[in-house]
Scaffold this motif. Sequence first.
Motif, PDB file in Angstrom:
ATOM      1  N   ARG A 189      18.709 -59.590  23.691  1.00  0.00           N
ATOM      2  CA  ARG A 189      18.299 -57.836  23.125  1.00  0.00           C
ATOM      3  C   ARG A 189      17.299 -56.763  24.505  1.00  0.00           C
ATOM      4  N   PRO A 190      17.059 -56.247  23.693  1.00  0.00           N
ATOM      5  CA  PRO A 190      16.301 -55.194  23.952  1.00  0.00           C
ATOM      6  C   PRO A 190      14.735 -56.146  24.030  1.00  0.00           C
ATOM      7  N   SER A 191      14.447 -56.822  22.997  1.00  0.00           N
ATOM      8  CA  SER A 191      12.690 -56.986  22.417  1.00  0.00           C
ATOM      9  C   SER A 191      12.221 -58.165  23.738  1.00  0.00           C
ATOM     10  N   SER A 192      13.111 -58.510  23.519  1.00  0.00           N
ATOM     11  CA  SER A 192      12.884 -59.940  24.535  1.00  0.00           C
ATOM     12  C   SER A 192      12.626 -59.320  25.367  1.00  0.00           C
ATOM     13  N   LEU A 193      12.738 -58.467  26.602  1.00  0.00           N
ATOM     14  CA  LEU A 193      12.086 -57.916  27.848  1.00  0.00           C
ATOM     15  C   LEU A 193      10.792 -56.895  27.755  1.00  0.00           C
ATOM     16  N   LEU A 194      10.087 -56.936  26.613  1.00  0.00           N
ATOM     17  CA  LEU A 194       9.341 -56.165  26.417  1.00  0.00           C
ATOM     18  C   LEU A 194       8.379 -56.918  27.218  1.00  0.00           C
ATOM     19  N   ASN A 195       8.136 -58.438  27.841  1.00  0.00           N
ATOM     20  CA  ASN A 195       6.963 -58.161  28.456  1.00  0.00           C
ATOM     21  C   ASN A 195       7.530 -58.632  30.032  1.00  0.00           C
ATOM     22  N   GLU A 196       8.691 -58.396  30.589  1.00  0.00           N
ATOM     23  CA  GLU A 196       9.224 -58.228  31.620  1.00  0.00           C
ATOM     24  C   GLU A 196       8.154 -57.696  32.329  1.00  0.00           C
ATOM     25  N   PRO A 197       7.630 -57.791  33.417  1.00  0.00           N
ATOM     26  CA  PRO A 197       7.196 -56.398  34.393  1.00  0.00           C
ATOM     27  C   PRO A 197       7.609 -55.042  34.193  1.00  0.00           C
ATOM     28  N   GLN A 198       6.912 -54.244  34.308  1.00  0.00           N
ATOM     29  CA  GLN A 198       7.713 -52.962  33.667  1.00  0.00           C
ATOM     30  C   GLN A 198       6.377 -52.142  35.273  1.00  0.00           C
ATOM     31  N   VAL A 199       7.536 -51.555  35.964  1.00  0.00           N
ATOM     32  CA  VAL A 199       7.121 -50.531  37.314  1.00  0.00           C
ATOM     33  C   VAL A 199       6.750 -48.852  36.867  1.00  0.00           C
ATOM     34  N   ASP A 200       5.303 -48.269  36.717  1.00  0.00           N
ATOM     35  CA  ASP A 200       5.830 -46.540  36.610  1.00  0.00           C
ATOM     36  C   ASP A 200       5.934 -46.017  37.536  1.00  0.00           C
ATOM     37  N   THR A 201       6.818 -45.337  37.990  1.00  0.00           N
ATOM     38  CA  THR A 201       6.824 -44.905  39.030  1.00  0.00           C
ATOM     39  C   THR A 201       6.940 -43.319  39.172  1.00  0.00           C
ATOM     40  N   SER A 202       5.890 -42.848  38.049  1.00  0.00           N
ATOM     41  CA  SER A 202       6.164 -41.144  37.212  1.00  0.00           C
ATOM     42  C   SER A 202       4.362 -41.360  37.716  1.00  0.00           C
ATOM     43  N   THR A 203       4.099 -39.388  37.920  1.00  0.00           N
ATOM     44  CA  THR A 203       3.562 -39.187  38.578  1.00  0.00           C
ATOM     45  C   THR A 203       2.577 -38.535  37.303  1.00  0.00           C
ATOM     46  N   PRO A 204       1.176 -37.861  37.929  1.00  0.00           N
ATOM     47  CA  PRO A 204       0.535 -37.064  36.197  1.00  0.00           C
ATOM     48  C   PRO A 204       1.372 -35.722  36.237  1.00  0.00           C
ATOM     49  N   ASN A 205       1.561 -35.519  34.820  1.00  0.00           N
ATOM     50  CA  ASN A 205       1.774 -34.354  34.525  1.00  0.00           C
ATOM     51  C   ASN A 205       1.572 -34.336  33.280  1.00  0.00           C
ATOM     52  N   ALA A 206       0.159 -33.148  33.677  1.00  0.00           N
ATOM     53  CA  ALA A 206      -0.715 -33.440  32.445  1.00  0.00           C
ATOM     54  C   ALA A 206      -0.647 -31.239  31.994  1.00  0.00           C
ATOM     55  N   THR A 207       0.260 -30.784  32.203  1.00  0.00           N
ATOM     56  CA  THR A 207       0.137 -29.297  31.744  1.00  0.00           C
ATOM     57  C   THR A 207       0.274 -29.237  30.725  1.00  0.00           C
TER      58      THR A 207
END
Length: 316
Positions: A237-255
């Motif tokens: 289930r997706p909830s079992s992956l909540l503690n898996e490492p996640q990488v944020d590849t976004s760049t700030p978009n404060a427009t």
Amino acid sequence: MVGKISLLQFRRILLLGALTLAAPVFAGKLAIVIDDFGYRPHNENQVLAMPSAVSVAVLPNAPHAHEMATKAHNSGHEVLIHLPMAPLSKQPLERDTLRPEMSSDEIERIIREAVSKVPYAVGLNNHMGSAMTSSLFGMQKVMQALSRYNLYFLDSMTIGNSQAMRAASGTGVKVIKRKVFLDDTQNEADIRRQFNRAVELARRNGSAIAIGHPHPTTVRVLQQMLPTLPSDITLVRPSSLLNEPQVDTSTPNATPPKGTTPDAPRNPFRGVKLCKTKKAPEPVYATQFFTVMADSISNSTAMQYLRLQWQGWDKP
């Protein structure tokens, strides 16, 4: 000699047994979520007949939303809210589609009503949403609302520069990301190829989330391929992956969202208004400096103490 060989064989058997038991720990985890639930009960019932680890995302304003969410939960499937969010493309929007320029109160109302329409939901993912998820201001309001309901956010990644993870920072909302869309086309060969790609990503990275829809072709491919899932891949289930490492590849978009005027920064120090003098100030001469210094020294605590000592105030 015979005894030593038997002991060696026994140790090898124990080692092989330990490796066999440990194998599932290192298996790739694959989560499959089927979006757009609530419109086609016939197709959706076929999804609910699949392994219970296959999860479903229900559109809150769909005619069969409450029914299918309840049925999915009762058959052991994890339920998510599939909430419409504004895309960048120009197209008609569904009722209660989240838009970046909406107020926090309006977003809170829509999410509150969605929670009541989709019972048993433990998470939320976006339906469309490239304009909304790419807005940091918009997603911050979404994450603040989600934090009140203890819901995780599955980012469908309809745009590469999604701000979801950045917006969730400090809110306690956990964010996971979709890796593969199973059915961008309705061609069975393409869906099989995407399914195998999801398996390979799960094997390579440790986990992967694939999203599909209750189309007849998608249902047919899943019915054929899930029973033959490789032994090193575990359906979760997706909830079992909540503690898996996640990488944020976004760049700030404060427009700021279009149609809104950002508040001007608040300056807590506004300064002191100067009053205009009626006559020119008198000149200050250098000798005034020495006069002030002399008065200051003369009236200091140390000088007063010395003066009293000199007068003998501490003598009997």
